[in-house]
Structures are given as structure tokens and as C-alpha cells.
Design an enzyme around this catalytic site. Structure first.
Site, PDB file in Angstrom:
ATOM      1  CG  HIS A  50      -7.365 -46.464  19.581  1.00 58.65           C
ATOM      2  ND1 HIS A  50      -6.551 -47.093  18.670  1.00 58.65           N
ATOM      3  CD2 HIS A  50      -8.631 -46.747  19.222  1.00 58.65           C
ATOM      4  CE1 HIS A  50      -7.287 -47.752  17.809  1.00 58.65           C
ATOM      5  NE2 HIS A  50      -8.562 -47.555  18.116  1.00 58.65           N
ATOM      6  CG  HIS A  70     -10.066 -25.447  15.196  1.00 53.96           C
ATOM      7  ND1 HIS A  70     -10.958 -24.452  14.867  1.00 53.96           N
ATOM      8  CD2 HIS A  70     -10.480 -25.910  16.397  1.00 53.96           C
ATOM      9  CE1 HIS A  70     -11.861 -24.339  15.827  1.00 53.96           C
ATOM     10  NE2 HIS A  70     -11.593 -25.220  16.758  1.00 53.96           N
TER      11      HIS A  70
HETATM   12  O1  JB3 Z   1     -15.527 -22.300  17.175  1.00 57.85           O
HETATM   13  C1  JB3 Z   1     -15.101 -21.884  18.235  1.00 57.85           C
HETATM   14  C2  JB3 Z   1     -15.527 -22.540  19.508  1.00 57.85           C
HETATM   15  N1  JB3 Z   1     -14.273 -20.866  18.343  1.00 57.85           N
HETATM   16  C3  JB3 Z   1     -13.806 -20.093  17.209  1.00 57.85           C
HETATM   17  C4  JB3 Z   1     -12.295 -19.990  17.252  1.00 57.85           C
HETATM   18  C5  JB3 Z   1     -11.623 -21.339  17.171  1.00 57.85           C
HETATM   19  O2  JB3 Z   1     -11.838 -19.191  16.132  1.00 57.85           O
HETATM   20  C6  JB3 Z   1     -14.416 -18.680  17.292  1.00 57.85           C
HETATM   21  O3  JB3 Z   1     -15.822 -18.764  17.252  1.00 57.85           O
HETATM   22  C7  JB3 Z   1     -13.890 -17.826  16.134  1.00 57.85           C
HETATM   23  O4  JB3 Z   1     -14.385 -18.291  14.931  1.00 57.85           O
HETATM   24  C8  JB3 Z   1     -12.355 -17.860  16.117  1.00 57.85           C
HETATM   25  O5  JB3 Z   1     -11.929 -17.195  17.321  1.00 57.85           O
HETATM   26  P1  JB3 Z   1     -11.062 -15.849  17.290  1.00 57.85           P
HETATM   27  O6  JB3 Z   1      -9.853 -16.040  16.470  1.00 57.85           O
HETATM   28  O7  JB3 Z   1     -10.898 -15.424  18.689  1.00 57.85           O
HETATM   29  O8  JB3 Z   1     -11.985 -14.863  16.465  1.00 57.85           O
HETATM   30  P2  JB3 Z   1     -12.674 -13.493  16.893  1.00 57.85           P
HETATM   31  O9  JB3 Z   1     -13.591 -13.694  18.048  1.00 57.85           O
HETATM   32  O10 JB3 Z   1     -13.209 -12.928  15.634  1.00 57.85           O
HETATM   33  O11 JB3 Z   1     -11.463 -12.594  17.416  1.00 57.85           O
HETATM   34  C9  JB3 Z   1     -10.319 -12.330  16.656  1.00 57.85           C
HETATM   35  C10 JB3 Z   1      -9.485 -11.321  17.467  1.00 57.85           C
HETATM   36  O12 JB3 Z   1      -8.164 -11.292  16.951  1.00 57.85           O
HETATM   37  C11 JB3 Z   1     -10.045  -9.918  17.409  1.00 57.85           C
HETATM   38  O13 JB3 Z   1     -10.006  -9.359  18.704  1.00 57.85           O
HETATM   39  C12 JB3 Z   1      -9.094  -9.167  16.447  1.00 57.85           C
HETATM   40  O14 JB3 Z   1      -8.948  -7.792  16.807  1.00 57.85           O
HETATM   41  C13 JB3 Z   1      -7.807  -9.936  16.659  1.00 57.85           C
HETATM   42  N2  JB3 Z   1      -6.934 -10.021  15.480  1.00 57.85           N
HETATM   43  C14 JB3 Z   1      -7.206 -10.684  14.334  1.00 57.85           C
HETATM   44  N3  JB3 Z   1      -6.159 -10.619  13.488  1.00 57.85           N
HETATM   45  C15 JB3 Z   1      -5.696  -9.549  15.414  1.00 57.85           C
HETATM   46  C16 JB3 Z   1      -5.179  -9.934  14.153  1.00 57.85           C
HETATM   47  N4  JB3 Z   1      -4.958  -8.858  16.312  1.00 57.85           N
HETATM   48  C17 JB3 Z   1      -3.687  -8.532  15.957  1.00 57.85           C
HETATM   49  N5  JB3 Z   1      -2.956  -7.858  16.846  1.00 57.85           N
HETATM   50  N6  JB3 Z   1      -3.147  -8.861  14.761  1.00 57.85           N
HETATM   51  C18 JB3 Z   1      -3.843  -9.559  13.821  1.00 57.85           C
HETATM   52  O15 JB3 Z   1      -3.337  -9.862  12.735  1.00 57.85           O
END
Ligand code: JB3
Length: 211
Positions: A140, A149
Site C-alpha cells: 500500500h 525495474h
Molecule cells: O529478469 C528478468 C525476468 N528479465 C530480464 C529483463 C528484465 O531484462 C532478462 O532476463 C534480461 O536480463 C533483460 O531482458 P532483455 O532486455 O530482453 O535482454 P536480452 O534477452 O538480452 O535481449 C535484448 C534484446 O534487445 C536482444 O534481442 C538485442 O538484439 C536487442 N537490443 C539490445 N540493444 C537492441 C538494442 N536492439 C536494437 N534494435 N537496438 C538496441 O540498442
């Protein structure tokens, strides 16, 4: 009333969770955008192109966006693209998993995401683009800033205040009335019993400052 079709920013782990929640809400999701061309299929959806594809292809009043970039620490791409697309006139949908519990007296700003099993109790406010992740509990009258986050299973007791861009790690516990400064990081599993300074990292039980 049915919302506009939705495009998800990102094709990683967080995007999968966001897409799953949107599909559970019966929303129409057109696909996702991501830098990595090898990501062709995420939860049955196709990659549409680079992040900029949306602005190049759609009018801002014809689609809604969902931020699938996650964050562990400072929100990086999650913050950058939220601000960029807001400047270009696009809107972000709030994503509330149908099996989250959100009190009707909660205020959620644009683009807030509340994942499966999370609980938000009365009198809470959550700022734009923040994530209340899987199974987290926000009690609350907490005040959560923007681009925060609250990671899976973290617990905020009553009247906790969390500043913008802070990260509350997985399973962390914060007792009543604590101030968590902006851009700070609470390590996973920590037990926070005193205020956390802006920009600092705290860890342990009881949580102490590490940087
Ligand atoms: O803890 C939990 C339950 N979730 C975490 C979440 C909150 O944050 C998760 O485990 C990860 O630590 C993180 O999730 P996220 O951001 O989806 O991370 P990851 O799985 O590494 O995927 C990042 C995606 O963003 C990848 O597909 C990259 O290609 C893409 N990406 C990152 N930076 C980007 C950029 N794509 C573009 N177009 N431009 C960017 O600057």
C-alpha cells in the site's frame, strides 16, 4: 473497446514475457523489432526490422508500442527508445497480465508493465515505463518512479518510495517507509532496512552500500 495493433520493441527475454502477456489479453500484436536479424521468430511473431522501422513505416496514430527491452541496472535501450518514440508522437500501451492483481486505486502511468503473479495494493503510483516483474509485491501507498525495474519476487512493504531508473533485484525485500534513491541498485535477495542513496548499490542482509 479494442486497442490499436501493437508492435513490440526488442526480441529478447523481456520481449517474450511482454508478448506472452499481450497475447493473454487477446491484444493484436503485429510483430517485433530488434537489431539482430537472426531473431526471426519470437513467441510465434515475426521480426519486422530494426527499431527505426516503426517510425519509417507507420503513422503514430495507427499503432501502439510495447517496450520489450528489459533492464538489469540502468535501463539503456529501454529508456532511449521509450523517449525517442514518445518524441516522435507514438504511445506506449500499459501491459497488465490478466493474472496480476492490481488494486483499482493504483495509478499506472504510460507504458507500465505488470507481469504474471505480481500484486499491487491500494494507493500505489507507478511512473512511466516501469516494470513490476513476475510475482513482485508492491504494498500500500508505495510511490515508484519512472523507468524502474522491480525484478521477479521482489517485495516492497507499505509506503516505500523508489526513484527514477532504480533497480530492485530479484527477491529483494524492502521494509516499510524506506526511500530508494534514483538510479540506485538493490542486489538480488537483499534486505533493505535503511534508505538507499541516489546512484548507489546496496547488497546483503541487512543491505549495505557496495559502491
Ligand atoms: O529478469 C528478468 C525476468 N528479465 C530480464 C529483463 C528484465 O531484462 C532478462 O532476463 C534480461 O536480463 C533483460 O531482458 P532483455 O532486455 O530482453 O535482454 P536480452 O534477452 O538480452 O535481449 C535484448 C534484446 O534487445 C536482444 O534481442 C538485442 O538484439 C536487442 N537490443 C539490445 N540493444 C537492441 C538494442 N536492439 C536494437 N534494435 N537496438 C538496441 O540498442
Amino acid at each position: 473497446m479494442k486497442s490499436l495493433p501493437i508492435i513490440v520493441l526488442g526480441g529478447g527475454g523481456h520481449a517474450r514475457v511482454v508478448i506472452d502477456a499481450l497475447l493473454a489479453c487477446n491484444e493484436q500484436v503485429l510483430g517485433f523489432v530488434d537489431a539482430d536479424p537472426d531473431k526471426t521468430d519470437v513467441e510465434g511473431l515475426r521480426r519486422l526490422g530494426q527499431v527505426e522501422y516503426i517510425a519509417e513505416t507507420y503513422r503514430s496514430d495507427k499503432v501502439l508500442l510495447a517496450n520489450g527491452f528489459g533492464s538489469i541496472g540502468m535501463p539503456g535501450a529501454r529508456l532511449t527508445y521509450f523517449e525517442k518514440y514518445k518524441q516522435w508522437g507514438f504511445q506506449f500501451i500499459s501491459v497488465i497480465h490478466p493474472r496480476a492483481i492490481v488494486s483499482p486505486s493504483t495509478t499506472l502511468e504510460e507504458g507500465v508493465q505488470v507481469m504474471a503473479g505480481a500484486i499491487i495494493q491500494p494507493g500505489v503510483s507507478v511512473g512511466e515505463n516501469s516494470i513490476i516483474n513476475t510475482g513482485a509485491s508492491v504494498d500500500h501507498d508505495c510511490t515508484i518512479g519512472s523507468h524502474v525495474h522491480v525484478a521477479p519476487r521482489a517485495t516492497l512493504s507499505g509506503t516505500v518510495r523508489v526513484g527514477d531508473c532504480a533497480h530492485i533485484g530479484t527477491g529483494a525485500v524492502v521494509i516499510q517507509g524506506i526511500d530508494i534513491g534514483a538510479e540506485s541498485m538493490v542486489g538480488a535477495g537483499s534486505v533493505v532496512v535503511k534508505d538507499v542513496e541516489k546512484g548507489s548499490t546496496v547488497l546483503g542482509n541487512p543491505a549495505v552500500r557496495k559502491s
